[in-house]
Enzyme design. Structure first.
Site, PDB file in Angstrom:
ATOM      1  N   GLU A 164       9.481  62.456 -81.492  1.00  0.00           N
ATOM      2  CA  GLU A 164      10.081  62.410 -80.154  1.00  0.00           C
ATOM      3  C   GLU A 164      11.575  62.750 -80.179  1.00  0.00           C
ATOM      4  O   GLU A 164      12.117  63.261 -79.201  1.00  0.00           O
ATOM      5  CB  GLU A 164       9.864  61.047 -79.505  1.00  0.00           C
ATOM      6  CG  GLU A 164       8.415  60.750 -79.123  1.00  0.00           C
ATOM      7  CD  GLU A 164       7.620  60.135 -80.257  1.00  0.00           C
ATOM      8  OE1 GLU A 164       8.121  60.085 -81.412  1.00  0.00           O
ATOM      9  OE2 GLU A 164       6.465  59.696 -79.994  1.00  0.00           O
ATOM     10  N   PHE A 201       1.547  45.212 -76.138  1.00  0.00           N
ATOM     11  CA  PHE A 201       1.517  46.220 -77.205  1.00  0.00           C
ATOM     12  C   PHE A 201       2.337  47.451 -76.784  1.00  0.00           C
ATOM     13  O   PHE A 201       2.136  48.006 -75.718  1.00  0.00           O
ATOM     14  CB  PHE A 201       0.064  46.622 -77.504  1.00  0.00           C
ATOM     15  CG  PHE A 201      -0.031  47.707 -78.550  1.00  0.00           C
ATOM     16  CD1 PHE A 201       0.417  47.482 -79.853  1.00  0.00           C
ATOM     17  CD2 PHE A 201      -0.538  48.958 -78.229  1.00  0.00           C
ATOM     18  CE1 PHE A 201       0.357  48.489 -80.804  1.00  0.00           C
ATOM     19  CE2 PHE A 201      -0.611  49.960 -79.180  1.00  0.00           C
ATOM     20  CZ  PHE A 201      -0.155  49.719 -80.472  1.00  0.00           C
ATOM     21  N   GLN A 202       3.260  47.830 -77.623  1.00  0.00           N
ATOM     22  CA  GLN A 202       4.143  48.984 -77.395  1.00  0.00           C
ATOM     23  C   GLN A 202       4.984  48.852 -76.135  1.00  0.00           C
ATOM     24  O   GLN A 202       5.334  49.837 -75.496  1.00  0.00           O
ATOM     25  CB  GLN A 202       3.342  50.296 -77.401  1.00  0.00           C
ATOM     26  CG  GLN A 202       2.775  50.580 -78.789  1.00  0.00           C
ATOM     27  CD  GLN A 202       2.267  51.978 -78.984  1.00  0.00           C
ATOM     28  OE1 GLN A 202       1.769  52.601 -78.047  1.00  0.00           O
ATOM     29  NE2 GLN A 202       2.360  52.473 -80.207  1.00  0.00           N
ATOM     30  N   LYS A 224       2.039  52.558 -66.791  1.00  0.00           N
ATOM     31  CA  LYS A 224       0.762  53.278 -66.876  1.00  0.00           C
ATOM     32  C   LYS A 224      -0.079  53.092 -65.616  1.00  0.00           C
ATOM     33  O   LYS A 224      -0.738  54.025 -65.153  1.00  0.00           O
ATOM     34  CB  LYS A 224      -0.014  52.786 -68.112  1.00  0.00           C
ATOM     35  CG  LYS A 224      -1.302  53.544 -68.343  1.00  0.00           C
ATOM     36  CD  LYS A 224      -1.943  53.204 -69.670  1.00  0.00           C
ATOM     37  CE  LYS A 224      -3.185  54.050 -69.907  1.00  0.00           C
ATOM     38  NZ  LYS A 224      -3.809  53.807 -71.208  1.00  0.00           N
ATOM     39  N   MET A 253      30.211  67.040 -96.011  1.00  0.00           N
ATOM     40  CA  MET A 253      31.377  66.593 -95.253  1.00  0.00           C
ATOM     41  C   MET A 253      31.815  65.194 -95.697  1.00  0.00           C
ATOM     42  O   MET A 253      33.008  64.906 -95.788  1.00  0.00           O
ATOM     43  CB  MET A 253      31.063  66.624 -93.753  1.00  0.00           C
ATOM     44  CG  MET A 253      32.247  66.290 -92.875  1.00  0.00           C
ATOM     45  SD  MET A 253      33.668  67.345 -93.215  1.00  0.00           S
ATOM     46  CE  MET A 253      33.468  68.624 -91.983  1.00  0.00           C
TER      47      MET A 253
END
Ligand SMILES: Cc1ncc(C[n+]2csc(CCOP(=O)(O)OP(=O)(O)O)c2C)c(N)n1
Length: 562
Positions: A50, A112-113, A162, A469
């Site tokens: 993602e 959940f999630q 959802k 760097m």
């Protein structure tokens, strides 16, 4: 006609002109993916992480000026977007991030999630929304796009539970957006323009500072005409590079910590700075008390919060850079700054950007060869580190808005996924990526997306075996104790081959030209693993906290002069 919430979302995106969405599915987001089948006009790119979705949307937005869209599921999908969203806000990039959320009835139960993504992204979005009712969805999306692209652009997140995605939903797409408290000022007041004309006419050593705002405002032509009218040199910030062609006689390139010496000297000796869509970032100004001590600042920005934030403005001008420049040029006579330009030319003669590196393959030569084979016309995405600074110094951008990199946040891992978006924005020609061996290992998984989407991206790895760097700072400021910076990696050519991307390793300067020519001619993507000198430093360098006048040049150059 009745829609589900998921369908409403796609209908809204179509009305916003969205044709590509960078996305990754999951449980809460399933209804969105299911509904997508009805909308073939939207191309869904399945990224492999993602974070890449957010960077790709960002790259697409920078290259097109349109809003980029990324989409993730709830919980870990949403949190994986965070670095990409933060990258976008720091560089004022218009992105709409859509996240699916657990059902409204279980929000707050550690379902959940479930994660509070609006809470997490509150400080890194221009605005964010948790949709609580289906009837609000279309209005919220309309607002999200409006906020993302207007005024100072930035990311907006919309979190949709959802159950709202699956339930039947009324669909009315509002014609107008009503945000009474949000009215970006785009035109500066006429008296300010008059005042600015006076100040500019009275200056003897003016310098124009071109920031990212020049690109955002699509003010390239206006910048050139303005600079030519007043005959003032143009200095860029990192993100302002490619605002004006590097071939233009008034273009000086980048100033700041790793800016070219003559650009820093021009800024430091100016009596007027005309700052355009830039925010006086610390990497640009160096020590503030020492910054351009004799200069008045005429500061143009669409975001009033940037004006006077770090450097007091003699003349603040809130507005769109393009409109302000148009008005200024219309009001200004042609000015003659022959003496000042001659002085700036002596800075360049005295402090040239020569390459003094020894060894088989100096990294600066890789960038110079990239410039040569692409004629300075490449669309180029860079990652973060020494290689980024070498691009800024040695690639001479001839084409406007052709350089994309993470400036404000300095996000390693940006380049490969951002290039996905930039390449989709420029389908007719290959996009070039310059990336360190450290940075490329942060989003390597996107090689699969490149192949799946048939994107002809050319990847140039500046492989020095170090987080270069940071190694440079260890060498200069931490007694050359290289702790945590030597970094190994795979055989990148073999790795690319396993994804189906051809490539080649380059060890010597004389092999650069044929290798780059092969990459350029290759039909699809190509990877060059350039084994550059491992202990090369970026010069000039202004030590942190010191004045931009006190830049340190390559000691090998001074040794040669002596
Ligand atoms: C996500 C992230 N982590 C850490 C850093 C700190 N950092 C800045 S540059 C750099 C090294 C980059 O190494 P590499 O990609 O190999 O490029 P090089 O400097 O060698 O050209 C690091 C670790 C960062 N900018 N971003």
């Amino acid at each position: 006609m009745r829609y589900t919430g998921a369908e409403v979302l796609w209908e809204c995106l179509i009305r916003e002109g969205v044709d590509v969405v960078w996305a990754y599915p999951g449980g809460a987001a399933l209804p969105l993916f299911d509904a997508l089948a009805k909308y073939p006009q939207i191309h869904h790119v399945l990224v492999r992480h993602e974070q890449a979705a957010a960077h790709a949307a960002d790259g697409y937005a920078r290259a097109t000026g349109k809003v980029g869209v990324c989409l993730a599921t709830s919980g870990p999908g949403a949190t994986n977007l965070v670095t990409g969203i933060a990258t976008a806000i720091m560089d004022s990039v218009p992105v709409v991030a859509v996240t699916a959320q657990v059902a409204d009835s279980v929000i707050g139960t550690d379902a959940f999630q479930e994660i509070n993504i609006t809470g997490i992204t509150l400080p890194i979005t221009k605005h964010n929304y948790l949709v609580r009712q289906g009837k609000d969805l279309a209005r919220i999306l309309r607002e999200a796009f409006f906020l993302a692209r207007t005024g100072r652009p930035g990311p907006v997140l919309v979190d949709v539970p959802k159950d709202i995605l699956t339930a039947p939903c009324e669909f009315h797409y509002p014609e107008r957006v009503s945000r009474p408290g949000y009215r970006p000022v785009v035109r500066s007041a006429p008296y300010q323009i008059q005042r600015a004309v006076q100040v500019i006419t009275g200056a003897r050593r003016p310098v124009v500072l071109a920031g990212h705002g020049v690109h955002i405002a699509t003010a390239w032509e206006e910048l050139r005409l303005f600079a030519e009218r007043i005959n003032a040199p143009v200095v860029s910030t990192l993100l302002g590079l490619s605002a004006i062609s590097a071939d233009h006689p008034l273009c000086l390139g980048m100033a700041g910590m790793h800016g070219v010496a003559w650009a820093n000297l021009a800024v430091q000796n100016a009596d007027l700075l005309i700052a355009l869509g830039m925010r006086m970032d610390d990497r640009f100004t160096g020590s503030l008390p020492h910054f351009a001590p004799e200069a008045k600042l005429l500061h143009v920005d669409i975001d009033p919060a940037e004006i006077g934030k770090r450097v007091p403005a003699f003349l603040p001008m809130v507005g769109d850079v393009r409109l302000v420049l148009e008005a200024l040029t219309a009001g200004l006579p042609e000015l003659d700054h022959r003496d000042w330009l001659a002085q700036v030319a002596t800075y360049r003669q005295r402090h040239p950007l020569d390459v003094h590196a020894q060894g088989a393959l100096p990294p600066q030569e890789v960038i110079r060869m990239l410039h040569e084979v692409t004629g300075g016309e490449a669309v180029l995405v860079s990652d973060v580190g020494q290689h980024q600074m070498w691009v800024a110094q040695h690639y001479r951008f001839r084409r406007v808005n052709s350089f994309f990199t993470s400036g404000g946040l300095g996000t390693m891992g940006y380049s490969v996924p951002a290039a996905l978006g930039v390449q989709v924005a420029h389908p007719a020609e290959p996009v070039w990526v310059v990336v360190g061996d450290g940075s490329v290992q942060m989003n390597l998984q996107e090689l699969a997306t490149i192949v799946q989407e048939h994107l002809p991206i050319k990847i140039v790895i500046m492989n020095n075996g170090y987080l270069g760097m940071v190694r440079q700072w260890q060498e200069l400021f931490h007694g050359a104790r290289y702790i945590g910076t030597p970094i190994s990696g795979p055989d990148f050519v073999q790795l690319a081959a396993s994804y189906g991307i051809p490539g080649r390793r380059v060890d010597r300067t004389e092999d650069l030209k044929p290798a780059f020519a092969t990459a350029r001619e290759a039909d699809g993507p190509y990877l060059l693993d350039c084994r550059v000198a491992e202990d090369e430093n970026v010069y000039p360098m202004v030590r942190p906290g010191t004045s931009n006048t006190d830049f340190v040049e390559d000691p090998r150059g001074r040794a040669q002069e002596a």
